[in-house]
Design an enzyme around this catalytic site. Structure first.
Site, mmCIF file in Angstrom:
data_model
loop_
_atom_site.group_PDB
_atom_site.id
_atom_site.type_symbol
_atom_site.label_atom_id
_atom_site.label_comp_id
_atom_site.label_asym_id
_atom_site.label_seq_id
_atom_site.Cartn_x
_atom_site.Cartn_y
_atom_site.Cartn_z
ATOM 1 N N THR A 139 0.868 -1.099 -0.075
ATOM 2 C CA THR A 139 -0.138 -0.149 -0.023
ATOM 3 C C THR A 139 0.942 1.260 0.121
ATOM 4 O OG1 THR A 139 -1.691 -1.169 1.031
ATOM 5 C CG2 THR A 139 -1.876 1.354 1.224
ATOM 6 N N LYS A 190 -7.081 1.969 -2.774
ATOM 7 C CA LYS A 190 -6.583 1.319 -1.575
ATOM 8 C C LYS A 190 -6.753 2.474 -0.361
ATOM 9 C CE LYS A 190 -5.077 -1.513 1.390
ATOM 10 N NZ LYS A 190 -5.989 -2.344 2.114
ATOM 11 N N LYS A 232 0.086 5.172 8.313
ATOM 12 C CA LYS A 232 0.610 5.540 7.200
ATOM 13 C C LYS A 232 -0.449 5.683 6.085
ATOM 14 C CE LYS A 232 1.674 1.980 4.717
ATOM 15 N NZ LYS A 232 1.143 1.038 3.817
HETATM 16 N N1 LIG Z 1 -1.248 -6.543 7.154
HETATM 17 C C1 LIG Z 1 -2.339 -6.440 6.822
HETATM 18 O O1 LIG Z 1 -3.639 -6.632 7.133
HETATM 19 C C2 LIG Z 1 -2.284 -5.433 5.475
HETATM 20 C C3 LIG Z 1 -1.285 -4.923 4.992
HETATM 21 N N2 LIG Z 1 -1.233 -4.244 3.982
HETATM 22 C C4 LIG Z 1 -0.157 -3.449 3.397
HETATM 23 O O2 LIG Z 1 0.717 -4.377 2.874
HETATM 24 C C5 LIG Z 1 2.051 -4.218 3.173
HETATM 25 C C6 LIG Z 1 2.810 -5.029 4.046
HETATM 26 O O3 LIG Z 1 1.912 -4.991 5.205
HETATM 27 P P1 LIG Z 1 2.489 -6.077 6.553
HETATM 28 O O4 LIG Z 1 2.903 -7.490 5.900
HETATM 29 O O5 LIG Z 1 1.501 -6.149 7.233
HETATM 30 O O6 LIG Z 1 3.709 -5.307 6.733
HETATM 31 P P2 LIG Z 1 4.910 -6.025 7.993
HETATM 32 O O7 LIG Z 1 5.411 -4.955 8.819
HETATM 33 O O8 LIG Z 1 4.646 -7.348 8.608
HETATM 34 O O9 LIG Z 1 5.910 -6.464 7.042
HETATM 35 C C7 LIG Z 1 6.814 -5.354 6.216
HETATM 36 C C8 LIG Z 1 7.637 -5.909 5.258
HETATM 37 O O10 LIG Z 1 8.459 -4.770 4.565
HETATM 38 C C9 LIG Z 1 9.777 -5.034 4.958
HETATM 39 N N3 LIG Z 1 10.541 -3.837 4.911
HETATM 40 C C10 LIG Z 1 10.263 -2.557 5.568
HETATM 41 N N4 LIG Z 1 11.284 -1.728 5.173
HETATM 42 C C11 LIG Z 1 12.045 -2.185 4.278
HETATM 43 C C12 LIG Z 1 12.964 -1.522 3.682
HETATM 44 N N5 LIG Z 1 13.734 -0.237 3.756
HETATM 45 N N6 LIG Z 1 13.696 -2.538 2.676
HETATM 46 C C13 LIG Z 1 13.149 -3.634 2.455
HETATM 47 N N7 LIG Z 1 12.205 -4.109 3.113
HETATM 48 C C14 LIG Z 1 11.527 -3.781 4.108
HETATM 49 C C15 LIG Z 1 9.970 -5.973 6.179
HETATM 50 O O11 LIG Z 1 11.225 -6.451 6.289
HETATM 51 P P3 LIG Z 1 11.805 -6.838 7.460
HETATM 52 O O12 LIG Z 1 11.083 -8.315 8.002
HETATM 53 O O13 LIG Z 1 13.376 -7.023 7.192
HETATM 54 O O14 LIG Z 1 11.426 -5.778 8.562
HETATM 55 C C16 LIG Z 1 8.805 -6.711 5.776
HETATM 56 O O15 LIG Z 1 9.086 -7.894 4.913
HETATM 57 C C17 LIG Z 1 1.985 -2.727 3.885
HETATM 58 O O16 LIG Z 1 2.253 -1.639 2.819
HETATM 59 C C18 LIG Z 1 0.454 -2.754 4.451
HETATM 60 O O17 LIG Z 1 0.146 -1.489 4.403
HETATM 61 C C19 LIG Z 1 -2.472 -4.411 2.896
HETATM 62 C C20 LIG Z 1 -3.541 -5.069 3.558
HETATM 63 C C21 LIG Z 1 -3.559 -5.581 4.814
HETATM 64 O O1 LIG Z 2 -4.510 -2.646 4.582
HETATM 65 C C1 LIG Z 2 -5.164 -3.390 5.242
HETATM 66 C C2 LIG Z 2 -6.344 -3.614 5.288
HETATM 67 C C3 LIG Z 2 -6.753 -4.518 6.232
HETATM 68 C C4 LIG Z 2 -8.270 -4.999 6.020
HETATM 69 O O2 LIG Z 2 -8.701 -4.897 4.578
HETATM 70 O O3 LIG Z 2 -8.867 -5.789 6.922
#
Ligand SMILES: NC(=O)C1=CN([C@@H]2O[C@H](COP(=O)(O)OP(=O)(O)OC[C@H]3O[C@@H](n4cnc5c(N)ncnc54)[C@H](OP(=O)(O)O)[C@@H]3O)[C@@H](O)[C@H]2O)C=CC1
Ligand SMILES: O=CCCC(=O)O
Length: 289
Positions: free
Chosen positions: A95, A170, A238
């Site tokens: 996102t 989104k 964010k």
């Molecule tokens: N969780 C949810 O319910 C949802 C999340 N999203 C979106 O999906 C994305 C991921 O979310 P989520 O999995 O929850 O987040 P997490 O915080 O669990 O994971 C983040 C990921 O990004 C990596 N990362 C962070 N900073 C850097 C960097 N500078 N360089 C390289 N890799 C980096 C982390 O690596 P490392 O392990 O090394 O920290 C990790 O793999 C976000 O944009 C979020 O807004 C969308 C829908 C639902």
């Molecule tokens: O970006 C996160 C969305 C979480 C949700 O749709 O429940």
């Protein structure tokens, strides 16, 4: 089909596991490389860098925390740009804002590659069970090529046209969600403070026109102060910030979203950023004391 996957956080891990379960060959990379081990145990290969993954795979998917991470993985040393070339596709499912997505798209395309943004609605559990809603935009040919993977990851895919439209959709959705979570939290606290039974409030809400999976799923956990992260609060804040910026650009007044953003910022300042976004409930509890 061989797919690369960059970013094994809450979402990336669940999504790549799901691809493996459904017969895809998956090569993974994560900034903290140790997080690849669990995927390897389930049959994944590891790329040492984003560039190495792109070199190996025709299509590479990214699921990263925020715009800074999405840009870093593409533009930094050993990044995606070093190996993207004609015939290779890059799909960013993180996102981010439309500007970040456009910047990545232009760089990928000018190196001969193909680009799609494809952020998702749905959280940890839908990612585990392939029930996400995919909001894609960019190159239609890459969208069509990615359909077998999208059909595993999601229950429905939308193709929304030019790059930026997926990101905007989104952000609008998550802006609404963040505002709803704040209103829900205030309602829970108000019910409790005026002597009502909070579980009865959940039952009443669930039987009416406002019934929804978020209140139904998160409500009982919130009442138990269980904020195990499915969607980390720092990411919700964010998204509110990026949605408010989209509102600025389009001269749309969004006082409700602005207030919700303040609550998420307060929650972050209280050290709650890594908990589920429902932990914003804690800020309402404090202000209502
Ligand atoms: N969780 C949810 O319910 C949802 C999340 N999203 C979106 O999906 C994305 C991921 O979310 P989520 O999995 O929850 O987040 P997490 O915080 O669990 O994971 C983040 C990921 O990004 C990596 N990362 C962070 N900073 C850097 C960097 N500078 N360089 C390289 N890799 C980096 C982390 O690596 P490392 O392990 O090394 O920290 C990790 O793999 C976000 O944009 C979020 O807004 C969308 C829908 C639902
Ligand atoms: O970006 C996160 C969305 C979480 C949700 O749709 O429940």
């Amino acid at each position: 089909m061989e797919v690369g996957f960059l970013g094994l956080g809450i979402m990336g891990k669940a999504m790549s596991m799901n691809l493996l379960r459904n017969g895809f060959k998956v090569t993974v990379w994560n900034r903290t490389l140790a997080k690849c081990n669990e995927l390897v145990a389930h049959g994944a290969s590891v790329g040492e860098t984003p560039a190495a993954v792109v070199k190996k795979c025709k299509i590479t998917i990214a699921m990263l925390s925020d715009p800074a991470a999405a840009l870093s993985v593409v533009f930094d040393k050993d990044g995606v740009l070093e190996q993207i070339c004609s015939g290779k596709g890059y799909i960013d499912m993180s996102t981010v804002d439309a500007e970040t997505s456009s910047k990545i798209s232009e760089a990928i395309i000018s190196n001969g590659g193909h680009f799609l943004e494809a952020p998702v609605s749905g959280s940890k559990q839908p990612a585990e069970t392939g029930q996400l809603v995919i909001l894609a935009a960019g190159e239609k040919a890459l969208y069509d090529e990615a359909i077998p993977a999208f059909n595993v990851l999601g229950k429905k895919s939308f193709f929304l046209g030019q790059v930026g439209n997926g990101a905007k959709m989104k952000l609008v959705v998550n802006m609404i969600m963040g505002s709803m979570m704040n209103a829900f939290s205030e309602g829970l606290v108000l019910a409790e403070k005026c002597g009502l039974d909070s579980h009865s409030l959940l039952d009443v809400l669930d039987l009416g026109g406002m019934a929804n999976p978020m209140f139904r799923g998160k409500g009982p956990a919130m009442l138990k102060t269980d904020f195990s992260p499915a969607f980390p609060l720092k990411h919700q804040q964010k998204d509110m910030r990026l949605a408010l910026s989209l509102g600025d650009e389009n001269a749309v007044s969004m006082p409700v979203a602005a207030a919700a953003n303040e609550a998420f910022k307060k929650a972050r300042s209280m050290g709650l950023g890594d908990l589920d976004f429902s932990a914003v409930y804690e800020t309402v509890k404090i202000t209502k004391q």
